[in-house]
Design a protein around this motif. Structure first.
Motif, PDB file in Angstrom:
ATOM      1  N   MET B   1      -2.053   0.018 -17.394  1.00 14.29           N
ATOM      2  CA  MET B   1      -2.922  -0.227 -16.306  1.00 14.29           C
ATOM      3  C   MET B   1      -3.451   1.346 -15.939  1.00 14.29           C
ATOM      4  N   HIS B   2      -4.796   1.365 -15.407  1.00 17.97           N
ATOM      5  CA  HIS B   2      -5.340   2.337 -14.770  1.00 17.97           C
ATOM      6  C   HIS B   2      -4.566   2.864 -13.480  1.00 17.97           C
ATOM      7  N   PRO B   3      -4.296   4.180 -13.425  1.00 17.01           N
ATOM      8  CA  PRO B   3      -3.310   4.471 -12.081  1.00 17.01           C
ATOM      9  C   PRO B   3      -4.154   3.983 -10.898  1.00 17.01           C
ATOM     10  N   ILE B   4      -5.102   4.208 -10.775  1.00 13.87           N
ATOM     11  CA  ILE B   4      -5.838   3.710  -9.471  1.00 13.87           C
ATOM     12  C   ILE B   4      -5.835   1.968  -9.221  1.00 13.87           C
ATOM     13  N   LYS B   5      -5.916   1.545 -10.166  1.00 15.04           N
ATOM     14  CA  LYS B   5      -5.698   0.147 -10.372  1.00 15.04           C
ATOM     15  C   LYS B   5      -4.274  -0.646 -10.123  1.00 15.04           C
ATOM     16  N   ARG B   6      -3.232   0.391 -10.570  1.00 20.95           N
ATOM     17  CA  ARG B   6      -1.980  -0.023 -10.264  1.00 20.95           C
ATOM     18  C   ARG B   6      -1.499   0.274  -8.772  1.00 20.95           C
ATOM     19  N   LEU B   7      -2.256   1.378  -8.177  1.00 20.30           N
ATOM     20  CA  LEU B   7      -2.319   1.785  -6.832  1.00 20.30           C
ATOM     21  C   LEU B   7      -2.549   0.473  -6.060  1.00 20.30           C
ATOM     22  N   PHE B   8      -3.791   0.017  -6.217  1.00 13.63           N
ATOM     23  CA  PHE B   8      -4.138  -1.134  -5.431  1.00 13.63           C
ATOM     24  C   PHE B   8      -3.448  -2.292  -5.566  1.00 13.63           C
ATOM     25  N   TRP B   9      -2.757  -2.308  -6.728  1.00 14.84           N
ATOM     26  CA  TRP B   9      -1.952  -3.586  -6.944  1.00 14.84           C
ATOM     27  C   TRP B   9      -0.650  -3.270  -6.058  1.00 14.84           C
ATOM     28  N   GLU B  10       0.015  -2.098  -6.082  1.00 15.83           N
ATOM     29  CA  GLU B  10       1.066  -1.893  -5.310  1.00 15.83           C
ATOM     30  C   GLU B  10       0.757  -1.822  -3.805  1.00 15.83           C
ATOM     31  N   LEU B  11      -0.357  -1.559  -3.195  1.00 17.50           N
ATOM     32  CA  LEU B  11      -0.706  -1.585  -1.848  1.00 17.50           C
ATOM     33  C   LEU B  11      -0.782  -2.872  -1.546  1.00 17.50           C
ATOM     34  N   LYS B  12      -1.070  -3.790  -2.397  1.00 10.84           N
ATOM     35  CA  LYS B  12      -1.454  -5.388  -1.927  1.00 10.84           C
ATOM     36  C   LYS B  12       0.045  -5.954  -1.956  1.00 10.84           C
ATOM     37  N   LEU B  13       0.884  -5.412  -2.840  1.00 10.97           N
ATOM     38  CA  LEU B  13       2.393  -6.052  -2.939  1.00 10.97           C
ATOM     39  C   LEU B  13       2.851  -5.509  -1.461  1.00 10.97           C
ATOM     40  N   GLU B  14       2.596  -4.352  -0.962  1.00  5.01           N
ATOM     41  CA  GLU B  14       3.252  -3.843   0.228  1.00  5.01           C
ATOM     42  C   GLU B  14       2.675  -4.754   1.321  1.00  5.01           C
ATOM     43  N   THR B  15       1.434  -4.996   1.486  1.00  2.37           N
ATOM     44  CA  THR B  15       0.755  -5.936   2.567  1.00  2.37           C
ATOM     45  C   THR B  15       1.391  -7.249   2.272  1.00  2.37           C
ATOM     46  N   LEU B  16       1.570  -7.893   1.128  1.00  2.00           N
ATOM     47  CA  LEU B  16       2.219  -9.100   0.892  1.00  2.00           C
ATOM     48  C   LEU B  16       3.696  -9.086   1.471  1.00  2.00           C
ATOM     49  N   LYS B  17       4.379  -7.913   1.371  1.00  2.00           N
ATOM     50  CA  LYS B  17       6.050  -8.124   2.170  1.00  2.00           C
ATOM     51  C   LYS B  17       5.610  -8.040   3.654  1.00  2.00           C
ATOM     52  N   VAL B  18       4.619  -7.267   4.294  1.00  2.00           N
ATOM     53  CA  VAL B  18       4.295  -7.484   5.510  1.00  2.00           C
ATOM     54  C   VAL B  18       4.250  -8.812   6.105  1.00  2.00           C
ATOM     55  N   SER B  19       3.144  -9.238   5.389  1.00  2.00           N
ATOM     56  CA  SER B  19       2.729 -10.710   5.765  1.00  2.00           C
ATOM     57  C   SER B  19       4.078 -11.694   5.410  1.00  2.00           C
ATOM     58  N   GLY B  20       4.868 -11.618   4.467  1.00  2.00           N
ATOM     59  CA  GLY B  20       5.781 -12.404   4.456  1.00  2.00           C
ATOM     60  C   GLY B  20       6.748 -12.352   5.710  1.00  2.00           C
ATOM     61  N   LEU B  21       6.943 -11.080   5.964  1.00  2.00           N
ATOM     62  CA  LEU B  21       7.955 -11.023   7.142  1.00  2.00           C
ATOM     63  C   LEU B  21       7.560 -11.586   8.571  1.00  2.00           C
ATOM     64  N   ASN B  22       6.117 -11.440   8.775  1.00  2.00           N
ATOM     65  CA  ASN B  22       5.572 -12.064   9.907  1.00  2.00           C
ATOM     66  C   ASN B  22       5.658 -13.534   9.705  1.00  2.00           C
ATOM     67  N   ALA B  23       5.376 -14.180   8.427  1.00  2.00           N
ATOM     68  CA  ALA B  23       5.311 -15.692   8.129  1.00  2.00           C
ATOM     69  C   ALA B  23       6.721 -16.056   8.421  1.00  2.00           C
ATOM     70  N   LEU B  24       7.633 -15.397   7.716  1.00  2.00           N
ATOM     71  CA  LEU B  24       8.943 -15.833   8.197  1.00  2.00           C
ATOM     72  C   LEU B  24       9.530 -15.687   9.699  1.00  2.00           C
ATOM     73  N   LEU B  25       9.071 -14.643  10.348  1.00  2.00           N
ATOM     74  CA  LEU B  25       9.685 -14.905  11.584  1.00  2.00           C
ATOM     75  C   LEU B  25       8.986 -15.930  12.522  1.00  2.00           C
ATOM     76  N   ASN B  26       7.663 -16.307  12.206  1.00  2.00           N
ATOM     77  CA  ASN B  26       6.951 -17.226  12.878  1.00  2.00           C
ATOM     78  C   ASN B  26       7.629 -18.505  12.473  1.00  2.00           C
ATOM     79  N   SER B  27       7.875 -18.864  11.304  1.00  2.00           N
ATOM     80  CA  SER B  27       8.604 -20.154  10.979  1.00  2.00           C
ATOM     81  C   SER B  27       9.958 -20.235  11.447  1.00  2.00           C
TER      82      SER B  27
END
Lengths: 319, 249
Positions: B1-27
């Motif tokens: 995968m192109h390094p920059i596309k891998r970067l965007f994928w990794e950044l999305k994963l990081e935001t997913l982790k944060v979203s998951g934490l918030n969702a878990l706390l709310n529930s």
């Protein structure tokens, strides 16, 4: 001397331009913004209009820049009796072993950097010869067209006072200049330094050549290749569009040439600051020199004492 | 995968982790809140898993679909414009764009989920969760001081509407024993004269008859059948009925 030949040199860009500015500062005190704008115009492979009161070091400045960039410099002092051939060159009769031939003598336009001083004093016919050279990077004398050497940059100046007997450039011609740069008086600290430097000793400092022509051409290519985000492009188009729709202040707005110019100038500004992308700050910084000569204020705005810069400021806040 | 596309994928994963934490706390907050309410009504607290799990799934799905680089841009203003420009030129092979990608990859190494979390918000949610947990731990005390509310809906309906078929069946806790309830329906035969003259006349007749035939004379109301034993038992029954009523009330 620095050469920009491959991608790894791009990381040195900021240091290169800082070195250039430092070298210019040996002869020119202050006026950092003016120097930045001139370099922007050179990087964009375009031309600039300089509005300045007499005695503010315009000729010294451009001559210094030409020396540092290893570019051939020439100066044209415009007067009402200046004719086009005085700028472009003309044929002269040359005698060789009894034979007379016409030989084309190149005019001062055949340089890399041309300073056209007080262009508004030249007649429209002479102005048009210069403007053709600016636009087409060539001159036509008789039936022959002579291309100009690249890089080619014209810095035309205008005196905001003493407008009697002048021929103001029409808006259609002014639009061909990428930037309109305003030079203001130096502050007291800078003026003291100028006095110390030029009243106490006469000889100017020797300057080093920092960039060659090939490197400059490469920089011009890199300027165009600098990436800009889509939303910033839209912002530029929106801003220029607002100059046409804000009828309460502006009689005539800017053309799409202004949009092209603003994006190019923003790219060059980003490059000078060592960035590899265009920032919103670049758009804001270059909006004033790009747009101020392309908008015509209406009577209401002029009556209120507004300047084009005030109007551009208001438009930037809306966008 | 192109390094920059891998970067965007990794950044999305990081935001997913944060979203998951918030969702878990709310529930988790919703779970504890529902558990408190259910506990107060004596219901099984595990039922509160249903709304909390549904909320968790919904919040996670919403954050995944709405996930944009804006979250990262807001938390990392320094790379905001770099990210945006790189995203618009992902497929460009220009020299300057490649140089931009290099710089972005270098800057993006400093971005991880820890930089994306709003610590104040997380702290606030954890505090709320702890408070609710504390309330839940003391809710049994609250539960005993609340009156038991048993709502037999069918009886309530009958009580309100007084519809036929909803007559009270034998329920001694309210209405008492049926044998007591029939006390009031016993018939008493009562013979009453209209006046004294008739009584006298009757007496007189009886006296006459008595005098004539020595018939015993008794004047007045005569019960169907004078049954003293029955009267005593009736009295005892009435007494018992009253006692039961008092006990119930």
């Amino acid at each position: 001397m620095v050469k920009i030949e491959n991608i790894h040199d791009i990381d040195k860009l900021k240091s290169i331009f800082e070195a250039i500015k430092k070298e210019i500062a040996k002869n020119i005190i202050g006026q950092e913004e003016v120097i930045n704008h001139i370099i922007v115009a050179i990087l964009c492979d375009s031309n600039a209009l300089l509005e300045s009161y007499p005695g503010l070091g315009k000729t010294s400045m451009i001559r210094t820049i030409a020396s540092i960039l290893d570019l051939k410099f020439s100066r044209i002092q415009s007067t009402p009796d200046l004719i086009p051939s005085d700028i472009t060159g003309t044929y002269v009769i040359q005698e060789d072993r009894g034979k007379k031939t016409f030989k084309f003598e190149q005019g001062p336009i055949f340089a890399n950097i041309v300073l056209a001083d007080e262009i508004n004093r030249a007649t429209p016919k002479t102005q048009s010869a210069l403007l053709e050279a600016m636009q087409e990077k060539q001159v036509t004398v008789g039936n022959t067209t002579y291309p100009l050497e690249t890089p080619f940059f014209v810095l035309a100046t205008q005196n905001p006072i003493d407008q009697e007997g002048t021929y103001p450039l029409p808006e259609a011609q002014v639009d061909r200049f990428l930037l309109k740069i305003l030079i203001t008086y130096p502050d007291s600290k800078d003026e003291l330094e100028i006095v110390n430097r030029y009243a106490m000793r006469e000889k100017k400092q020797d300057l080093s050549v920092l960039l060659n022509k090939t490197s400059l051409k490469n920089l011009q290519i890199l300027t165009r290749e600098l990436p800009i985000a889509e939303d910033l492009k839209l912002k530029v188009v929106d801003l220029v569009g607002k100059t046409r729709t804000t009828k309460e202040l502006i009689e005539y707005g800017a053309s799409p040439r202004a949009s092209i110019g603003l994006i190019l100038a923003a790219k060059a500004h980003a490059l000078i600051n060592g960035r590899k992308f265009v920032s919103e700050k670049d758009i804001t910084a270059m909006a004033y020199p790009v747009l101020r000569h392309r908008i015509i204020l209406n009577f209401k705005a002029e009556r209120e004492g507004k300047t084009p810069d005030d109007v551009i400021d208001a438009l930037l806040k809306k966008v | 995968m192109h390094p920059i596309k891998r970067l965007f994928w990794e950044l999305k994963l990081e935001t997913l982790k944060v979203s998951g934490l918030n969702a878990l706390l709310n529930s988790a907050i919703i779970f504890v809140l529902c558990a408190i309410i259910l506990n107060l009504f004596g219901m099984n607290v595990m039922w509160s898993l249903i709304p909390s799990l549904l909320l968790l799934a919904f919040l996670f799905y919403r954050s995944y679909t709405q996930m944009k680089l804006q979250v990262i841009e807001e938390k990392n203003p320094r790379v905001k414009e770099m990210l945006r420009t790189a995203k618009d030129h992902q497929n460009s092979k220009s020299v300057m764009v490649q140089a931009l990608f290099r710089d972005l990859l270098r800057e993006a190494r400093k971005i991880y989920s820890g930089t994306l979390i709003d610590y104040r918000q997380v702290l606030w949610k954890v505090t709320v969760l702890l408070l609710l947990s504390l309330i839940m731990s003391v809710s049994p005390v609250l539960k005993t001081s609340l009156p038991e509310i048993s709502i037999p809906l069918s009886r309530l309906h009958g009580f309100i509407t007084n519809a036929p078929g909803n007559e009270m069946v034998d329920d001694s806790s309210i209405f008492g024993e049926q044998t007591i309830a029939v006390l009031g329906t016993e018939e008493i035969d009562l013979l009453l004269g209209t006046g004294f003259e008739e009584l006298d006349e009757m007496r007189d007749k009886d006296e006459l008859n008595l005098n004539k035939n020595s018939y015993p004379v008794e004047v007045g109301a005569v019960g169907g059948e004078a049954n003293i034993e029955k009267a005593i038992s009736d009295q005892a029954l009435a007494r018992t009925y009253n006692t039961r009523l008092i006990e119930i009330s």
